[in-house]
Design an enzyme around this catalytic site. Sequence first.
Site, PDB file in Angstrom:
ATOM      1  CD  GLU A  50      -2.791   1.086   2.526  1.00 32.29           C
ATOM      2  OE1 GLU A  50      -3.926   1.585   2.461  1.00 32.29           O
ATOM      3  OE2 GLU A  50      -2.328   0.550   3.560  1.00 32.29           O
ATOM      4  CE  LYS A 126      -7.561   0.675   3.605  1.00 34.01           C
ATOM      5  NZ  LYS A 126      -6.409   1.393   4.203  1.00 34.01           N
ATOM      6  CB  CYS A 166      -4.120  -1.733   4.733  1.00 28.27           C
ATOM      7  SG  CYS A 166      -3.144  -1.213   6.164  1.00 28.27           S
TER       8      CYS A 166
END
Length: 278
Positions: A50, A126, A166
């Site tokens: 990321e 995301k 993440c």
Amino acid sequence: MSDRPVPTTPFRVAALQMVSTPERERNLADAERLIAQAAAEGAQLVLLPEYFCFMGHKDADKLTVREAYGDGPIQRFLADSARRHGIWVIGGTLPLAATDPSDAARVLNSTLVFDPSGAEQARYDKIHLFNFEKGAESFDEARTIRPGSDVRTFDAPFGRVGLSVCYDLRFPELYRRMGDCALIVVPSAFTYTTGRAHWEMLLRARAVENQCYVLAAAQGGSHENGRRTWGHSMLIDPWGEIVAVLDEGSGVVAGDIDRARIDEVRRSLPAWRHRVLA
């Protein structure tokens, strides 16, 4: 799974760990070096972390390097790297411009996937945005990131690959919605505090729950912006065993996706077939 036949021979994958800086061009140079190293060592798919392309001094700094979807130096770099090395490249995340004018102060934190010809095969924005307050540490991604809404997977030569980023790692329902994956990827920039507490156990849990491989590429070290990330990029097999790991610093973590190993685990403990609740 796709109807296409999957190979019985192992497929080499690699997670690239970085300590990204506020300078985009320096980060791209570091990423190219690691991609070339992984490819030279036999990797057929590489995963970047990321924010591999940029870690600014302030959250809003990412707006200065955002790109319109479909073109830009970061997107060209990823496509060119895949084509030049003849490998799959999963581009960690990069900031893409939101199309809604009301989101002029936010970006989408997006993963783009390129095949060995350099053609884009998937995009994931995301969904879950990190928020954490403890002492001097304060994070609220919603200030500068617009969340995505769609679960995304793509078909690789060895089977289906599920895309996540993440903080998504803390939400197991996302991974169930991906369906039958051979591999789940997790490009990340976990903080040192949360990573030390939860990173490994969450990654291993996702591998065990879904009886598939998990490949996690992390930021790992002390950054020029003062932030410290946990690192520990790793590949985990369907039994939850760590195949390879790199604690801190930049480097390559590599291992094989073995369909026989997935089949062995699912045959001996058929939890995937025993699911009742969707």
